[in-house]
Design a protein around this motif. Structure first.
Motif, PDB file in Angstrom:
ATOM      1  N   UNK A 201       3.359   0.092  -3.814  1.00 11.68           N
ATOM      2  CA  UNK A 201       4.327  -0.513  -4.728  1.00 11.68           C
ATOM      3  C   UNK A 201       3.648  -0.759  -6.074  1.00 11.68           C
ATOM      4  N   UNK A 202       4.130  -0.074  -7.098  1.00  8.00           N
ATOM      5  CA  UNK A 202       3.581  -0.170  -8.448  1.00  8.00           C
ATOM      6  C   UNK A 202       4.565  -0.953  -9.316  1.00  8.00           C
ATOM      7  N   UNK A 203       4.068  -1.928 -10.069  1.00  9.64           N
ATOM      8  CA  UNK A 203       4.960  -2.738 -10.895  1.00  9.64           C
ATOM      9  C   UNK A 203       4.262  -3.142 -12.191  1.00  9.64           C
ATOM     10  N   UNK A 204       5.046  -3.663 -13.124  1.00  8.25           N
ATOM     11  CA  UNK A 204       4.505  -4.181 -14.376  1.00  8.25           C
ATOM     12  C   UNK A 204       4.209  -5.658 -14.240  1.00  8.25           C
ATOM     13  N   UNK A 205       3.038  -6.062 -14.641  1.00  8.51           N
ATOM     14  CA  UNK A 205       2.643  -7.459 -14.447  1.00  8.51           C
ATOM     15  C   UNK A 205       3.488  -8.432 -15.259  1.00  8.51           C
ATOM     16  N   UNK A 206       4.229  -7.937 -16.251  1.00 11.34           N
ATOM     17  CA  UNK A 206       5.113  -8.806 -17.028  1.00 11.34           C
ATOM     18  C   UNK A 206       6.531  -8.862 -16.448  1.00 11.34           C
ATOM     19  N   UNK A 207       6.801  -8.107 -15.410  1.00 13.88           N
ATOM     20  CA  UNK A 207       8.127  -8.151 -14.793  1.00 13.88           C
ATOM     21  C   UNK A 207       8.330  -9.500 -14.111  1.00 13.88           C
ATOM     22  N   UNK A 208       9.561  -9.985 -14.169  1.00 12.17           N
ATOM     23  CA  UNK A 208       9.882 -11.259 -13.526  1.00 12.17           C
ATOM     24  C   UNK A 208      10.735 -11.081 -12.273  1.00 12.17           C
ATOM     25  N   UNK A 209      11.232  -9.864 -12.044  1.00  7.28           N
ATOM     26  CA  UNK A 209      12.131  -9.657 -10.899  1.00  7.28           C
ATOM     27  C   UNK A 209      11.641  -8.526 -10.007  1.00  7.28           C
ATOM     28  N   UNK A 210      10.333  -8.266 -10.019  1.00  5.29           N
ATOM     29  CA  UNK A 210       9.804  -7.160  -9.229  1.00  5.29           C
ATOM     30  C   UNK A 210       9.730  -7.517  -7.751  1.00  5.29           C
ATOM     31  N   UNK A 211      10.016  -6.547  -6.920  1.00  5.86           N
ATOM     32  CA  UNK A 211       9.884  -6.712  -5.477  1.00  5.86           C
ATOM     33  C   UNK A 211       8.418  -6.675  -5.046  1.00  5.86           C
ATOM     34  N   UNK A 212       7.572  -5.972  -5.798  1.00  2.00           N
ATOM     35  CA  UNK A 212       6.210  -5.672  -5.346  1.00  2.00           C
ATOM     36  C   UNK A 212       5.368  -6.886  -4.970  1.00  2.00           C
ATOM     37  N   UNK A 213       5.295  -7.938  -5.819  1.00  2.00           N
ATOM     38  CA  UNK A 213       4.428  -9.058  -5.449  1.00  2.00           C
ATOM     39  C   UNK A 213       4.784  -9.675  -4.094  1.00  2.00           C
ATOM     40  N   UNK A 214       6.038  -9.559  -3.694  1.00  2.00           N
ATOM     41  CA  UNK A 214       6.447 -10.104  -2.410  1.00  2.00           C
ATOM     42  C   UNK A 214       5.880  -9.356  -1.218  1.00  2.00           C
ATOM     43  N   UNK A 215       5.300  -8.181  -1.457  1.00  2.00           N
ATOM     44  CA  UNK A 215       4.696  -7.401  -0.371  1.00  2.00           C
ATOM     45  C   UNK A 215       3.232  -7.754  -0.161  1.00  2.00           C
ATOM     46  N   UNK A 216       2.680  -8.608  -1.011  1.00  2.00           N
ATOM     47  CA  UNK A 216       1.282  -9.009  -0.869  1.00  2.00           C
ATOM     48  C   UNK A 216       1.056  -9.641   0.504  1.00  2.00           C
ATOM     49  N   UNK A 217      -0.016  -9.224   1.162  1.00  2.00           N
ATOM     50  CA  UNK A 217      -0.339  -9.768   2.473  1.00  2.00           C
ATOM     51  C   UNK A 217       0.246  -8.997   3.634  1.00  2.00           C
ATOM     52  N   UNK A 218       0.964  -7.906   3.348  1.00  2.00           N
ATOM     53  CA  UNK A 218       1.590  -7.124   4.421  1.00  2.00           C
ATOM     54  C   UNK A 218       0.801  -5.870   4.776  1.00  2.00           C
ATOM     55  N   UNK A 219      -0.220  -5.553   4.012  1.00  2.00           N
ATOM     56  CA  UNK A 219      -0.910  -4.290   4.195  1.00  2.00           C
ATOM     57  C   UNK A 219      -0.462  -3.238   3.199  1.00  2.00           C
ATOM     58  N   UNK A 220       0.626  -3.526   2.477  1.00  2.00           N
ATOM     59  CA  UNK A 220       1.073  -2.616   1.425  1.00  2.00           C
ATOM     60  C   UNK A 220       0.062  -2.624   0.284  1.00  2.00           C
ATOM     61  N   UNK A 221      -0.033  -1.497  -0.409  1.00  2.00           N
ATOM     62  CA  UNK A 221      -0.888  -1.407  -1.597  1.00  2.00           C
ATOM     63  C   UNK A 221      -0.047  -1.809  -2.800  1.00  2.00           C
ATOM     64  N   UNK A 222      -0.283  -2.997  -3.321  1.00  2.00           N
ATOM     65  CA  UNK A 222       0.479  -3.539  -4.442  1.00  2.00           C
ATOM     66  C   UNK A 222      -0.370  -3.387  -5.697  1.00  2.00           C
TER      67      UNK A 222
END
Length: 255
Positions: A201-222
């Protein structure tokens, strides 16, 4: 007392303002209805034929790539798909604004993703699939992937999402007006439970509505990159991050 000489100026100004408002209204209507008018592509599928080094003797691999709501004519989607094709992997591109020009049900949205995978398997003869998507397309894949049938799950080598949002809507709208109401889906929890294929999951660090940070801790590559949803328009950086993550997650893909 009104200066009579100002009256001839007032009328042209009013007409100019009215004309500007009409033009803006027409543009808004055109952008909102661009998918239905096929202004962003008139075909549901765009093929990116494999080029670059031959893959003889290597894993028979293809990719499915769902575009953003601007299709493959604008944005980074076409460039990411082409970068994968340039590594000898054929890509079946799904033109999201064409396919989602009208509102879909959840069943129909799931069927689009499953159908794209089956199409890629049949058209390319691949054994395994990289399931990839960007922006609006990533929203749809994030929603549909957790509920893929077992026979298709077994064919997915990795799931790669670029700038997916938390809220998902089953109608593509480049004006974003259709994205203001209640979402059709919020896929985070279901996607967190996906363990049958690696998730990137690739995202912009300035995004406020990204799904990606919510995958932290699951084994996904964020992977957080500079910028907002448009990732500073850094095409080369996004491609490098995507291919690097795929190499780390599934080295057998040899991208």
């Amino acid at each position: 007392m009104t200066n009579p000489s100002s009256r001839p100026l007032a009328r042209p100004l009013h007409r100019c303002l009215l004309l500007c408002l009409l033009v803006l209204a027409a543009l808004a209507i055109a952008v909102t209805n661009a998918p239905a008018l096929h202004l962003l592509g008139s075909e549901p599928v765009k093929m990116f034929p494999a080029s670059g080094p031959a893959r003889a003797g290597r894993l028979r691999l293809a990719a499915v790539f769902l575009s953003g709501d601007m299709g493959f004519k604008f944005g980074m989607g076409a460039h990411i798909a082409q970068a994968v094709a340039d590594r000898g992997i054929p890509v079946v591109g799904i033109n999201s604004p064409f396919v989602f020009a009208h509102h879909h049900s959840r069943t129909e949205a799931d069927a689009v993703v499953a159908g794209a995978i089956r199409l890629a398997l049949a058209r390319t003869g691949a054994d395994r699939i990289l399931l990839m998507a960007q922006s609006y397309g990533a929203d749809i894949v994030a929603t549909a992937a957790p509920d893929l049938p077992p026979d298709l799950r077994a064919r997915i080598l990795a799931i790669d999402l670029t700038v997916p949002a938390q809220d998902v809507y089953f109608r593509a709208d480049p004006s974003t007006l259709a994205y203001l109401g209640a979402p059709d889906a919020r896929p985070l929890q279901a996607l967190r439970a996906v363990h049958w294929a690696p998730v990137i999951c690739v995202y912009g660090r300035e995004e406020t509505d990204s799904l990606c940070p919510g995958l932290t801790g699951t084994g996904a590559r964020v992977i957080g990159l500079p910028g907002n949803h448009h990732l500073n328009h850094d095409r080369a950086g996004v491609i490098a991050a995507t291919l690097g993550a795929l190499r780390a997650a599934v080295p057998e893909a040899e991208v």
